[in-house]
Design a protein around this motif. Sequence first.
Motif, PDB file in Angstrom:
ATOM      1  N   ILE A 133       8.573   5.788  -7.246  1.00  0.00           N
ATOM      2  CA  ILE A 133       7.769   6.219  -8.392  1.00  0.00           C
ATOM      3  C   ILE A 133       6.695   7.240  -7.998  1.00  0.00           C
ATOM      4  CG2 ILE A 133       5.979   4.426  -8.249  1.00  0.00           C
ATOM      5  CD1 ILE A 133       6.230   4.136 -11.309  1.00  0.00           C
ATOM      6  N   VAL A 134       6.379   7.371  -6.698  1.00  0.00           N
ATOM      7  CA  VAL A 134       5.317   8.297  -6.281  1.00  0.00           C
ATOM      8  C   VAL A 134       5.862   9.504  -5.525  1.00  0.00           C
ATOM      9  CG1 VAL A 134       3.558   6.498  -6.234  1.00  0.00           C
ATOM     10  CG2 VAL A 134       4.868   6.954  -4.159  1.00  0.00           C
ATOM     11  N   THR A 135       7.159   9.758  -5.608  1.00  0.00           N
ATOM     12  CA  THR A 135       7.708  10.944  -4.963  1.00  0.00           C
ATOM     13  C   THR A 135       7.409  12.198  -5.781  1.00  0.00           C
ATOM     14  OG1 THR A 135       9.835  10.533  -6.031  1.00  0.00           O
ATOM     15  CG2 THR A 135       9.567   9.742  -3.766  1.00  0.00           C
ATOM     16  N   LEU A 194       9.893  14.239  -1.845  1.00  0.00           N
ATOM     17  CA  LEU A 194       8.878  14.115  -0.795  1.00  0.00           C
ATOM     18  C   LEU A 194       7.766  13.186  -1.231  1.00  0.00           C
ATOM     19  CD1 LEU A 194       6.400  17.040  -0.985  1.00  0.00           C
ATOM     20  CD2 LEU A 194       8.530  17.187  -2.271  1.00  0.00           C
ATOM     21  N   TRP A 195       7.107  12.639  -0.228  1.00  0.00           N
ATOM     22  CA  TRP A 195       5.858  11.911  -0.432  1.00  0.00           C
ATOM     23  C   TRP A 195       4.722  12.794   0.076  1.00  0.00           C
ATOM     24  CZ3 TRP A 195      10.335   9.453   1.107  1.00  0.00           C
ATOM     25  CH2 TRP A 195      10.773   8.387   0.306  1.00  0.00           C
ATOM     26  N   VAL A 196       3.769  13.105  -0.779  1.00  0.00           N
ATOM     27  CA  VAL A 196       2.579  13.857  -0.373  1.00  0.00           C
ATOM     28  C   VAL A 196       1.565  12.834   0.126  1.00  0.00           C
ATOM     29  CG1 VAL A 196       0.726  15.392  -1.101  1.00  0.00           C
ATOM     30  CG2 VAL A 196       3.024  15.660  -2.072  1.00  0.00           C
ATOM     31  N   SER A 200      -2.381  19.965   4.388  1.00  0.00           N
ATOM     32  CA  SER A 200      -1.553  19.088   3.581  1.00  0.00           C
ATOM     33  C   SER A 200      -0.472  18.511   4.481  1.00  0.00           C
ATOM     34  CB  SER A 200      -0.925  19.833   2.400  1.00  0.00           C
ATOM     35  OG  SER A 200       0.062  20.741   2.845  1.00  0.00           O
ATOM     36  N   GLN A 201       0.032  17.337   4.100  1.00  0.00           N
ATOM     37  CA  GLN A 201       1.110  16.718   4.870  1.00  0.00           C
ATOM     38  C   GLN A 201       2.089  16.061   3.917  1.00  0.00           C
ATOM     39  OE1 GLN A 201      -0.143  14.562   8.294  1.00  0.00           O
ATOM     40  NE2 GLN A 201       1.853  13.687   8.734  1.00  0.00           N
ATOM     41  N   TYR A 202       3.378  16.398   4.104  1.00  0.00           N
ATOM     42  CA  TYR A 202       4.446  15.828   3.302  1.00  0.00           C
ATOM     43  C   TYR A 202       5.396  15.058   4.214  1.00  0.00           C
ATOM     44  CZ  TYR A 202       3.295  20.017   0.418  1.00  0.00           C
ATOM     45  OH  TYR A 202       2.666  21.021  -0.290  1.00  0.00           O
ATOM     46  N   ILE A 203       6.009  14.003   3.674  1.00  0.00           N
ATOM     47  CA  ILE A 203       7.184  13.401   4.288  1.00  0.00           C
ATOM     48  C   ILE A 203       8.368  13.815   3.423  1.00  0.00           C
ATOM     49  CG2 ILE A 203       8.325  11.313   5.084  1.00  0.00           C
ATOM     50  CD1 ILE A 203       5.586   9.961   5.138  1.00  0.00           C
TER      51      ILE A 203
END
Length: 277
Positions: free
Chosen positions: A40-42, A53-55, A68-71
Amino acid sequence: MTAKYYAPKGGHPGQDQLLTDRAVFTDAYAVIPKGTMRDIVTSYLPHWENTRLWVIARPLSGFAETFSQYIMEVGKGGGSSQPESDPTAQSVLFVVEGSAALSIKGQEHTLSEGGYAYLPPGTDWTLHNKADDNLRFHWIRKAYQPVPGIAVPDVLIANENDITPNVMPGTDGKWATTRFVNPSDIRHDMHVNIVTFEPGAVIPFLETHVMEHGLYVLEGKAVYRLNQDWVEVEAGDFMWLRAFCPQACYAGGPGRFRYLLYKDVNRHMPLRLHPTT
């Protein structure tokens, strides 16, 4: 010892689960535990196909200021031929699962697990997943701070498994840092390293310094002292520490405790919050 890395898979907790978790957000630090990284938070990005991605960090008042960092999670056949929209952004990519086909100025590189790429601003690059399994990697971005008379860094492709960690003096090898960039290379205004603590190792004083930190726990667990609080963290958790936030840790075991560490370095401090033109 072969490295292993935690990567989020998403999903959702069941309706029978408790609401409580370990998430903490303060003026000095934040802890984003792995349990918050659900479907729900992608997020999604322009020009990226079959990718979510997950921020976990972004420039924001009262939060991260410099990066900034993303997965990133890229499915089979996914990726982008126009990955970056900001010509001032430099990037570090670090692969935690799967394999990335990274093309730089038409030359293709394969980044397997542990693979690292530094991409200076303005680099012509693309990235795709040509394998059957999902690709997951960290994407750390920072606006590059040019300095007259100092060249922009070169592209750098590496793998942490090919690098001998630097051992912290006086620790019997229990505290070490894998450095992808020479700390004395003044061209770089950010470092992304991997820090490893063997069971029982400690940061034995409250580090209090100007560098902003982003720490993603790749493996193991530990207790971190952040400001005035003791916080338990484990593989898959992310910590943000603002400049001068006191920090120390104790790696309790039973295995290694390792994290991917971002910090801003090698530049003068701006003397105006909003420079005049």
